[in-house]
Design a protein around this motif. Structure first.
Motif, PDB file in Angstrom:
ATOM      1  N   ALA A  88       0.833  -1.209   0.000  1.00 37.81           N
ATOM      2  CA  ALA A  88       0.000   0.000   0.000  1.00 37.81           C
ATOM      3  C   ALA A  88       0.863   1.253   0.000  1.00 37.81           C
ATOM      4  O   ALA A  88       0.580   2.214  -0.723  1.00 37.81           O
ATOM      5  N   ASN A  89       1.918   1.273   0.789  1.00 37.42           N
ATOM      6  CA  ASN A  89       2.787   2.445   0.850  1.00 37.42           C
ATOM      7  C   ASN A  89       3.563   2.650  -0.441  1.00 37.42           C
ATOM      8  O   ASN A  89       3.727   3.778  -0.904  1.00 37.42           O
ATOM      9  N   LEU A  90       4.030   1.566  -1.029  1.00 38.12           N
ATOM     10  CA  LEU A  90       4.739   1.685  -2.311  1.00 38.12           C
ATOM     11  C   LEU A  90       3.794   2.156  -3.416  1.00 38.12           C
ATOM     12  O   LEU A  90       4.175   2.983  -4.249  1.00 38.12           O
ATOM     13  N   ALA A  91       2.571   1.628  -3.414  1.00 33.51           N
ATOM     14  CA  ALA A  91       1.590   2.079  -4.404  1.00 33.51           C
ATOM     15  C   ALA A  91       1.303   3.566  -4.211  1.00 33.51           C
ATOM     16  O   ALA A  91       1.185   4.314  -5.186  1.00 33.51           O
ATOM     17  N   GLY A  92       1.219   3.998  -2.959  1.00 33.85           N
ATOM     18  CA  GLY A  92       0.991   5.407  -2.683  1.00 33.85           C
ATOM     19  C   GLY A  92       2.109   6.285  -3.214  1.00 33.85           C
ATOM     20  O   GLY A  92       1.860   7.308  -3.862  1.00 33.85           O
ATOM     21  N   VAL A  93       3.340   5.897  -2.978  1.00 34.71           N
ATOM     22  CA  VAL A  93       4.488   6.657  -3.489  1.00 34.71           C
ATOM     23  C   VAL A  93       4.470   6.668  -5.017  1.00 34.71           C
ATOM     24  O   VAL A  93       4.639   7.712  -5.650  1.00 34.71           O
ATOM     25  N   ARG A  94       4.218   5.502  -5.602  1.00 37.97           N
ATOM     26  CA  ARG A  94       4.203   5.399  -7.064  1.00 37.97           C
ATOM     27  C   ARG A  94       3.118   6.301  -7.663  1.00 37.97           C
ATOM     28  O   ARG A  94       3.373   7.050  -8.610  1.00 37.97           O
TER      29      ARG A  94
END
Length: 143
Positions: A88-94
């Motif tokens: 979820a955090n990586l998707a948010g950054v992306r």
């Protein structure tokens, strides 16, 4: 300047949004819960007028929130859960930082409270992926 802020219902994001508003910037806030946003921002005296309800992991909602903005401050972070937290955090950054870069926003800032593993991944994204895109990036890392 219109600034899109993620995480405005959290401690860091609410204070950052209040400071941006006090400095005369227009805010667009991406939040999951509008009622919580109103409760959190009321003590700051900030009216939550321009709000997109959605999650940072939803690329479409993030694109909608970024539309018409000059800068972004990404303070949202998912802290609870199992292995899906990292995703979820990586998707948010992306979605947030990648979308801002693709949209040519003038200012991009990331403020993250993160564990060591997530911090390493974030640093790889920021210092390897984004320079390839030719993006000027300001980073505030709060560990």
């Amino acid at each position: 300047m219109r600034v899109m802020v993620t995480g405005a219902t959290g401690f860091l994001g609410s204070y950052a949004a209040a400071a941006l508003s006090a400095a005369g910037h227009e805010l667009r806030l991406l939040v999951r819960d509008r009622a919580k946003l109103e409760r959190v921002m009321a003590p700051h005296g900030v009216a939550a007028d321009d709000v997109v309800v959605g999650d940072m992991s939803d690329a479409g909602r993030v694109r909608e929130a970024l539309r018409g903005c000059d800068a972004v401050l990404h303070t949202a972070v998912t802290l609870y859960g199992g292995p899906e937290v990292l995703h979820a955090n990586l998707a948010g950054v992306r979605h947030v930082i990648g979308g801002a870069a693709e949209g040519g926003l003038a200012g991009i800032a990331v403020a993250i409270i993160a564990g060591f593993a997530f911090l390493l991944v974030l640093l790889l994204v920021v210092f390897v992926l984004l320079p390839i895109l030719g993006v000027a990036l300001e980073i505030l890392l709060i560990i």
